[in-house]
Design a protein around this motif. Structure first.
Motif, mmCIF file in Angstrom:
data_model
loop_
_atom_site.group_PDB
_atom_site.id
_atom_site.type_symbol
_atom_site.label_atom_id
_atom_site.label_comp_id
_atom_site.label_asym_id
_atom_site.label_seq_id
_atom_site.Cartn_x
_atom_site.Cartn_y
_atom_site.Cartn_z
ATOM 1 N N LEU A 96 1.142 -0.883 0.025
ATOM 2 C CA LEU A 96 -0.271 0.040 0.260
ATOM 3 C C LEU A 96 0.907 1.496 -0.383
ATOM 4 C CD1 LEU A 96 -2.959 1.269 0.347
ATOM 5 C CD2 LEU A 96 -2.705 1.143 2.743
ATOM 6 N N MET A 97 0.831 2.852 -1.142
ATOM 7 C CA MET A 97 1.384 3.045 -0.682
ATOM 8 C C MET A 97 0.468 4.711 -1.011
ATOM 9 S SD MET A 97 3.775 4.465 -4.003
ATOM 10 C CE MET A 97 5.402 6.474 -4.208
ATOM 11 N N LEU A 98 0.865 5.818 -0.097
ATOM 12 C CA LEU A 98 0.182 6.538 0.128
ATOM 13 C C LEU A 98 0.448 7.907 0.108
ATOM 14 C CD1 LEU A 98 -1.177 5.897 3.489
ATOM 15 C CD2 LEU A 98 -2.583 5.188 1.748
ATOM 16 N N ASN A 99 -0.062 8.740 -0.657
ATOM 17 C CA ASN A 99 0.739 10.214 -1.363
ATOM 18 C C ASN A 99 -0.907 11.355 -1.554
ATOM 19 O OD1 ASN A 99 1.523 7.673 -4.239
ATOM 20 N ND2 ASN A 99 3.323 8.724 -2.399
ATOM 21 N N GLY A 100 -0.172 12.309 -0.926
ATOM 22 C CA GLY A 100 -0.665 13.635 -0.900
ATOM 23 C C GLY A 100 -0.184 14.645 -2.342
ATOM 24 N N HIS A 101 0.341 15.758 -1.813
ATOM 25 C CA HIS A 101 0.860 16.799 -2.599
ATOM 26 C C HIS A 101 0.143 17.341 -3.650
ATOM 27 C CE1 HIS A 101 4.262 18.795 -4.421
ATOM 28 N NE2 HIS A 101 4.014 18.536 -6.469
ATOM 29 N N THR A 102 -0.763 16.616 -4.876
ATOM 30 C CA THR A 102 -1.232 16.907 -6.201
ATOM 31 C C THR A 102 -2.782 18.282 -5.495
ATOM 32 O OG1 THR A 102 -2.655 15.060 -6.248
ATOM 33 C CG2 THR A 102 -0.569 15.207 -7.113
ATOM 34 N N HIS A 103 -2.855 17.922 -4.544
ATOM 35 C CA HIS A 103 -4.088 18.684 -4.149
ATOM 36 C C HIS A 103 -5.208 18.304 -4.905
ATOM 37 C CE1 HIS A 103 -2.465 21.741 -1.401
ATOM 38 N NE2 HIS A 103 -1.605 20.299 -1.552
ATOM 39 N N GLY A 104 -5.045 16.876 -5.808
ATOM 40 C CA GLY A 104 -6.112 16.469 -6.890
ATOM 41 C C GLY A 104 -6.339 17.812 -8.150
ATOM 42 N N GLY A 105 -5.590 18.605 -8.069
ATOM 43 C CA GLY A 105 -5.823 19.591 -9.004
ATOM 44 C C GLY A 105 -6.286 20.830 -8.138
ATOM 45 N N GLN A 106 -6.495 20.989 -6.911
ATOM 46 C CA GLN A 106 -7.402 22.093 -6.103
ATOM 47 C C GLN A 106 -8.505 23.033 -6.828
ATOM 48 O OE1 GLN A 106 -5.136 23.811 -2.686
ATOM 49 N NE2 GLN A 106 -5.731 26.179 -3.335
#
Length: 375
Positions: free
Chosen positions: A306-316
């Motif tokens: 399982l790999m957990l990421n963020g950073h992109t904000h889904g484009g916001q």
């Protein structure tokens, strides 16, 4: 030097956006006079510098003025993002005013109206409580004794001048209501000023879970000062994973790497990935924390389930997500990479514009399932 190049590119693109909007507004009746032109040019100039000037003033002894300029500049940033496609659609339909000439001004006026309405919707969306996303993941090698364990992922809260302790306490209350066994913080907890967030350590200490709270550094922690941010997190009771792994319960490991702070992608982290997973016992189930998406195939091959990421904000803010997709093909949600599940969260906060449009903030509540469990 890398930052200066990046900053110059960003400000150059930002200038082009302002020049385009100024060009398309120049002939509108409200601005179609020498006085109107002066007002338009002055307004665009002030709006162009407001956000970066606010950030600089905040960090150089003018926190109140800096915060006000940053907030106002952020609202304009989000408004401009939604105005651009509206005006662009009008230009495509009218071939930049060459056809449908009687309709050019009414269409531009309508486009501005729609853009402003969307900006208001986005501003409201920036303050909506993060949604809870419930997910079940079958984790390879997870012992049957750990079946049903709940992991909550918090990412991209961006605590600082614009997101403070009130939002933090609300998010912690929300997480407490999810009854997590384990909490992981996948970067950008801090926006850019560690000093401001250090006053929130007592509140951060209330974020707890039976198996602990584990965190990694995101790119904004790198910008704010990695050592100071590590200390802040440890003072809050978090276990900071720097190219390391911890066995949180027999057979289940949480591993993590800090962000490189180098912008899109984490291609320079292959060695760190190997170091982080080196401590994992043979046949262990692994949850891997990495702030930015990237290196998914290598992570799956090396044994993470399982790999957990963020950073992109889904484009916001729509349609900015089309630009984010150029850097990260998978910017939100769940997908399979080989035998590994990857989750990219839109995050619980926001950056820049205090706005979200068609990319709601979120917190993942993940229930782990064992392949060997009888249910």
């Amino acid at each position: 030097m890398r930052f200066l190049i990046f900053f110059s590119i960003v400000m150059g693109v930002w200038l082009v956006f302002h020049l385009y909007v100024g060009w398309r507004l120049w002939a509108l009746p409200v601005f179609a006079s020498p006085k109107g032109h002066r007002i338009l040019l002055l307004g665009l100039a002030v709006l162009y510098v407001s956000y970066p000037l606010g950030r600089m003033l905040y960090h150089h002894g003018w926190p109140r003025l800096g915060t006000a300029l940053e907030y106002g500049g952020g609202i304009w940033m989000g408004t401009l993002v939604v105005l651009l496609p509206m005006l662009g659609i009008v230009d495509l339909v009218t071939l930049f005013g060459l056809v449908l000439k009687p309709w050019v001004v009414p269409l531009k006026t309508a486009a501005i109206g729609v853009g402003l309405v969307l900006a208001v919707v986005a501003w409201i969306g920036g303050y909506v409580r993060p949604r809870t996303v419930d997910l079940e993941v079958e984790l390879p090698n997870l012992p049957a004794s750990a079946d049903g364990l709940v992991v909550v992922q918090l990412t991209d809260l961006h605590l600082g001048a614009l997101i403070g302790e009130r939002r933090l306490r609300s998010v912690i209350e929300q997480i407490d209501g999810m009854n997590p066994d384990l909490v992981v913080v996948t970067g950008d907890l801090i926006d850019g000023d560690a000093g401001t967030v250090e006053t929130m350590v007592p509140a951060l200490k209330t974020l707890t879970a039976p198996l602990g709270v584990y965190s990694i550094l995101g790119n904004h922690e790198i910008y704010a000062g990695p050592e100071r941010c590590r200390k802040l997190m440890r003072d809050s009771g978090f276990v900071v994973l720097d190219n390391a792994a911890v066995e949180v319960t027999p057979g289940l490991w949480v591993a993590g790497v800090p962000d490189s702070g180098r912008g899109p992608g984490t291609d320079g982290l292959d060695g760190a990935l190997e170091a982080a997973l080196a401590e994992v016992g043979e046949g262990g189930a692994v949850i891997f924390l990495q702030h930015s998406p990237g290196n998914e195939e290598a992570t799956a091959t090396d044994g993470a389930g399982l790999m957990l990421n963020g950073h992109t904000h889904g484009g916001q803010i729509w349609p900015f997500h089309y630009m984010v997709l150029r850097a990260y093909p998978h910017i939100a949600g769940v997908r399979k990479v080989g035998g590994m599940t990857q989750v990219v969260s839109r995050g619980a906060g926001r950056w820049g514009a205090p706005m979200r449009l068609f990319a709601p903030s979120e917190i993942y509540r993940i229930t782990l399932r064992s392949p060997d469990a009888t249910r």
